[in-house]
Design an enzyme around this catalytic site. Structure first.
Site, short mmCIF file in Angstrom:
data_model
loop_
_atom_site.label_atom_id
_atom_site.label_comp_id
_atom_site.label_asym_id
_atom_site.label_seq_id
_atom_site.Cartn_x
_atom_site.Cartn_y
_atom_site.Cartn_z
N ARG A 163 -1.77 51.09 1.86
CA ARG A 163 -2.84 51.13 0.85
C ARG A 163 -4.22 50.98 1.52
O ARG A 163 -5.16 51.72 1.21
CB ARG A 163 -2.59 49.99 -0.13
CG ARG A 163 -3.67 49.71 -1.15
CD ARG A 163 -3.19 48.53 -2.01
NE ARG A 163 -4.16 48.09 -2.98
CZ ARG A 163 -5.11 47.20 -2.73
NH1 ARG A 163 -5.25 46.69 -1.52
NH2 ARG A 163 -5.93 46.82 -3.70
N ILE A 183 9.42 42.17 11.16
CA ILE A 183 9.69 40.78 10.82
C ILE A 183 9.97 39.96 12.08
O ILE A 183 9.87 38.75 12.07
CB ILE A 183 10.87 40.62 9.83
CG1 ILE A 183 12.19 41.06 10.45
CG2 ILE A 183 10.59 41.33 8.52
CD1 ILE A 183 13.39 40.45 9.77
N ASP A 184 10.32 40.64 13.19
CA ASP A 184 10.72 39.92 14.41
C ASP A 184 9.55 39.26 15.14
O ASP A 184 9.77 38.36 15.95
CB ASP A 184 11.42 40.88 15.38
CG ASP A 184 12.81 41.27 14.91
OD1 ASP A 184 13.30 40.66 13.94
OD2 ASP A 184 13.40 42.18 15.52
N ALA A 223 15.05 21.86 10.97
CA ALA A 223 16.46 21.97 11.39
C ALA A 223 16.76 20.98 12.52
O ALA A 223 15.88 20.59 13.28
CB ALA A 223 16.74 23.39 11.85
N HIS A 271 19.69 40.87 6.07
CA HIS A 271 18.61 41.69 5.51
C HIS A 271 17.93 41.08 4.29
O HIS A 271 16.92 41.61 3.84
CB HIS A 271 19.16 43.08 5.17
CG HIS A 271 19.53 43.87 6.40
ND1 HIS A 271 20.70 43.65 7.07
CD2 HIS A 271 18.86 44.83 7.08
CE1 HIS A 271 20.76 44.46 8.12
NE2 HIS A 271 19.66 45.19 8.15
N ARG A 316 14.48 40.73 5.10
CA ARG A 316 13.64 41.94 5.16
C ARG A 316 13.16 42.35 3.78
O ARG A 316 12.09 42.92 3.63
CB ARG A 316 14.45 43.08 5.80
CG ARG A 316 14.62 42.98 7.29
CD ARG A 316 13.97 44.15 8.01
NE ARG A 316 14.56 45.42 7.68
CZ ARG A 316 15.53 46.01 8.36
NH1 ARG A 316 16.01 45.45 9.44
NH2 ARG A 316 16.00 47.17 7.98
N GLU A 344 20.11 35.93 15.32
CA GLU A 344 21.13 36.98 15.35
C GLU A 344 21.53 37.34 16.78
O GLU A 344 22.70 37.59 17.07
CB GLU A 344 20.51 38.20 14.65
CG GLU A 344 21.32 39.42 14.52
CD GLU A 344 20.45 40.59 14.02
OE1 GLU A 344 19.25 40.40 13.72
OE2 GLU A 344 20.99 41.69 13.94
O1 F6P Z 1 13.43 44.99 11.90
C1 F6P Z 1 13.90 44.08 12.82
C2 F6P Z 1 15.32 43.77 12.51
O2 F6P Z 1 15.41 43.23 11.21
C3 F6P Z 1 15.98 42.85 13.50
O3 F6P Z 1 15.70 41.49 13.29
C4 F6P Z 1 17.42 43.19 13.30
O4 F6P Z 1 18.16 42.88 14.42
C5 F6P Z 1 17.38 44.66 13.05
O5 F6P Z 1 16.11 44.93 12.51
C6 F6P Z 1 18.43 45.17 12.12
O6 F6P Z 1 18.30 46.55 12.02
P1 F6P Z 1 19.03 47.47 10.97
O7 F6P Z 1 18.42 47.20 9.64
O8 F6P Z 1 18.77 48.85 11.44
O9 F6P Z 1 20.45 47.07 11.00
#
Ligand code: F6P
Length: 327
Positions: free
Chosen positions: A23, A128-129, A188, A257, A260, A223
């Site tokens: 935007r 997000i990383d 934590a 996710h 995300r 992860e």
């Molecule tokens: O965008 C970064 C990320 O969310 C990482 O933290 C994660 O390992 C990866 O994408 C997962 O990717 P995808 O959604 O393609 O499985």
């Protein structure tokens, strides 16, 4: 030279705040009389010519939406110069003079490849990383960490009620920024990140000792940490007797996710808006080959050539603090 028509795309993993960046790019570009086309599905849409005109009005009402209205994709084939040339062909046929790439490490590598082919490109740091060099924070990071700490707060309640250990896996395949920040902000008792491999026996013994003291414990595991959250939970169950904790009950929760898809926080919307607006201003002033990021609250530009192929290390002060405060 000031472009007359630019394109914008979002690429790689979607990140909360990407829409605010789109935007801001469109509206700031319009204020310089620069038209913007939106590319669907990142570099995949660029290669296929999947584009549409964006204007001040049709980017209204997207600021609060999670995900990216332009769509996104991962396109490993974009490493191929032939595929990159197809993208350049789309830009030429659409009479686009410059491109804005909103994304993380892989996406900025793609942006740099196009810049090397002569395309004027400006990148916007978004993942997000939070592992991009050239910025102290990326679009989406704050929202992802916020989801993680909300989950930690909830899991702590049930962990305390049932006297359990919870291992919570947060995103971050290659980097532990989300895990470290979530561990500190969520209070934590332990954390594990890919950058700093743990000795599983010692790490679990410490977690078991914490459980003995508190009768519950929360550990945040990135992860990309090895072993991962589920494997650590199995190891702890298997070692119950060794730790003298026959009664300990262990659960692993994978957030994945969910982080995300967060509604962007105020901080992500502001960052995205400032980065998007500055990207358009820089392009209007004839600049390119740069990544827009933030440094201590200031919007800064770094040459794409300096940031690609690098991963931002974890903040050593925060790592120290986490250890001192017993995360
Ligand atoms: O965008 C970064 C990320 O969310 C990482 O933290 C994660 O390992 C990866 O994408 C997962 O990717 P995808 O959604 O393609 O499985």
């Amino acid at each position: 030279m000031k472009p007359r028509r630019i394109a914008v795309l979002t690429s790689g993993g979607d990140a909360p705040g990407m829409n605010a960046a789109v935007r801001a790019v469109v509206r700031m570009a319009a204020s310089f009389d620069i038209a913007t086309i939106g590319v669907k599905r990142g570099f995949a849409g660029l290669v296929e010519g999947d584009v549409r005109l964006l204007d001040r009005r049709n980017v209204g009402g997207i600021m609060d939406a999670a995900g990216t209205v332009l769509g996104s994709a991962r396109l490993p084939a974009f490493r191929s110069p032939d595929v990159q040339r197809d993208a350049v062909a789309t830009l030429d046929s659409e009479a686009v003079d410059a491109l804005v790439v909103i994304g993380g490490n892989g996406s900025q590598a793609g942006a740099h490849a196009l810049a090397s082919l002569g395309v004027p490109v400006v990148g916007i740091a978004s993942t997000i990383d939070n592992d991009l060099v050239g910025t102290d924070v990326t679009i989406g990071f704050d929202s992802a960490v916020s989801v993680a700490i909300e989950a930690i707060d909830r899991l702590r309640a049930t962990a305390a009620s049932h006297e359990r250990v919870f291992l919570i896996e947060v995103m971050g395949r290659d980097s532990g920024h989300v895990a470290l920040h979530a561990a500190v902000a969520g209070g934590a008792e332990a954390f594990a990140v890919p950058e700093d491999p743990i000795d599983p026996d010692a790490w679990l013994a410490e977690l078991a000792a914490t459980w003995r003291r508190k009768r519950h414990a929360i550990a945040v595991v990135a992860e990309g940490a090895r072993p991962g959250a589920a494997a650590l939970a199995d190891l702890l169950r298997a070692a119950r007797e060794a730790h003298g904790l026959a009664e300990i009950s262990v659960r692993a929760t994978i957030l994945g996710h969910v982080q995300r898809g967060a509604t962007p926080t105020a901080s992500d919307r502001l960052l995205a808006t400032r980065l998007g607006a500055e990207a358009a201003r820089r392009l209007a002033a004839g600049a390119h080959g740069i990544l827009m990021g933030s440094d201590g609250g200031e919007i800064v530009a770094s040459p794409l050539a300096d940031i690609v192929g690098r991963i931002k290390p974890l903040d050593p002060d925060l790592l120290r603090l986490a250890a001192e405060l017993d995360a």
